[in-house]
Design an enzyme around this catalytic site. Structure first.
Site, PDB file in Angstrom:
ATOM      1  N   GLU A  33       0.823  -1.214   0.000  1.00  0.00           N
ATOM      2  CA  GLU A  33       0.000   0.000   0.000  1.00  0.00           C
ATOM      3  C   GLU A  33       0.855   1.262   0.000  1.00  0.00           C
ATOM      4  O   GLU A  33       0.577   2.213  -0.732  1.00  0.00           O
ATOM      5  CB  GLU A  33      -0.938  -0.030   1.207  1.00  0.00           C
ATOM      6  N   ASP A  77     -10.619  -9.105  -1.400  1.00  0.00           N
ATOM      7  CA  ASP A  77     -11.105 -10.471  -1.256  1.00  0.00           C
ATOM      8  C   ASP A  77     -12.558 -10.430  -0.802  1.00  0.00           C
ATOM      9  O   ASP A  77     -13.093  -9.363  -0.498  1.00  0.00           O
ATOM     10  CB  ASP A  77     -10.248 -11.244  -0.248  1.00  0.00           C
TER      11      ASP A  77
END
Length: 232
Positions: free
Chosen positions: A12, A197
């Site tokens: 990130e 996910d």
């Protein structure tokens, strides 16, 4: 403006580093901070590590050392709703804890005494993206995001969370803790999440496969926010 940015993991923050100019790296204890510029903004990017306490510490480091005008939390999240797809961007209107329970004392599930049951975030950027949706052609979903110290990875866990928080659309591990600190110190908070996910039995594998896609999506949105923050 002085802007703090918080990402939990390397994937990130590495993407976000690429949109900061002339940065230098600083280390506070185990926390890495990248200090640089974006146009006229002073930017302080910190890698918090995973979980609520790590995120809270990182937020306090930014506040104590750099006094940011705004904090941005950018990171991945697991879906709680079937209509969400990998890479979808979430701009939550609210965030709350799913692993706090003081209901026996009359508090709402997820509520910390002395704080609201949900932390309101992103009011300005929701209005901005609504007005400029055609210009940037970036789709996003609004809704409630849950936070807790578990990587949700079981179908049964999804059922429980959806029963306890029917309006929640995604779950992750940092944003509510960051929101609590920002609420306490009256600092505007922007939260941007991207779906990595489905929080199901395949979540661990899918997260690893998709985190690079997610980080790319997030960096695009964060860049747009930095470009337009003064006008929001």
């Amino acid at each position: 403006m002085k802007i703090g940015i918080i990402g939990a993991i390397n994937q990130e923050t590495e993407r976000l580093k690429k949109i900061i100019h002339f940065y230098i790296e600083k280390k506070i204890n185990t926390y890495k901070i990248y200090i640089g510029k974006f146009k006229s903004h002073d930017v302080f990017l910190i890698k918090s590590g995973i979980g609520k306490v790590s995120a809270s510490i990182a937020t306090m480091i930014l506040i104590d050392l750099y006094k940011p005008d705004t904090i941005i939390n950018s990171g991945s999240a697991g879906s709680l709703q079937s209509f969400l797809k990998i890479g979808d961007i979430i701009i939550p209107k609210k965030t709350c804890y799913y692993d706090v329970d003081l209901t026996n004392f009359g508090y709402t599930r997820g509520q910390i005494p002395g704080y609201p049951k949900e932390f309101t975030v992103n009011e300005k950027i929701c209005n901005f993206f609504k007005k400029n949706a055609d210009k940037y052609q970036l789709k996003y979903i609004k809704g409630l995001i849950l936070s807790g110290d578990t990587f949700v990875r079981e179908n049964e866990s999804i059922k429980i969370l959806k029963k306890q928080f029917p309006s929640a659309i995604a779950v992750e591990m940092e944003s509510s803790a960051i929101a609590q600190v920002c609420y306490k110190f009256n600092i505007p908070l922007i939260i941007i999440k991207s779906i990595s996910d489905a929080s199901d039995n395949n979540a661990t594998v899918n997260f690893k496969e998709n985190i690079d896609i997610v980080s790319y999506q997030l960096s695009k949105f964060v860049k747009i926010i930095l470009e337009n923050l003064i006008d929001m």
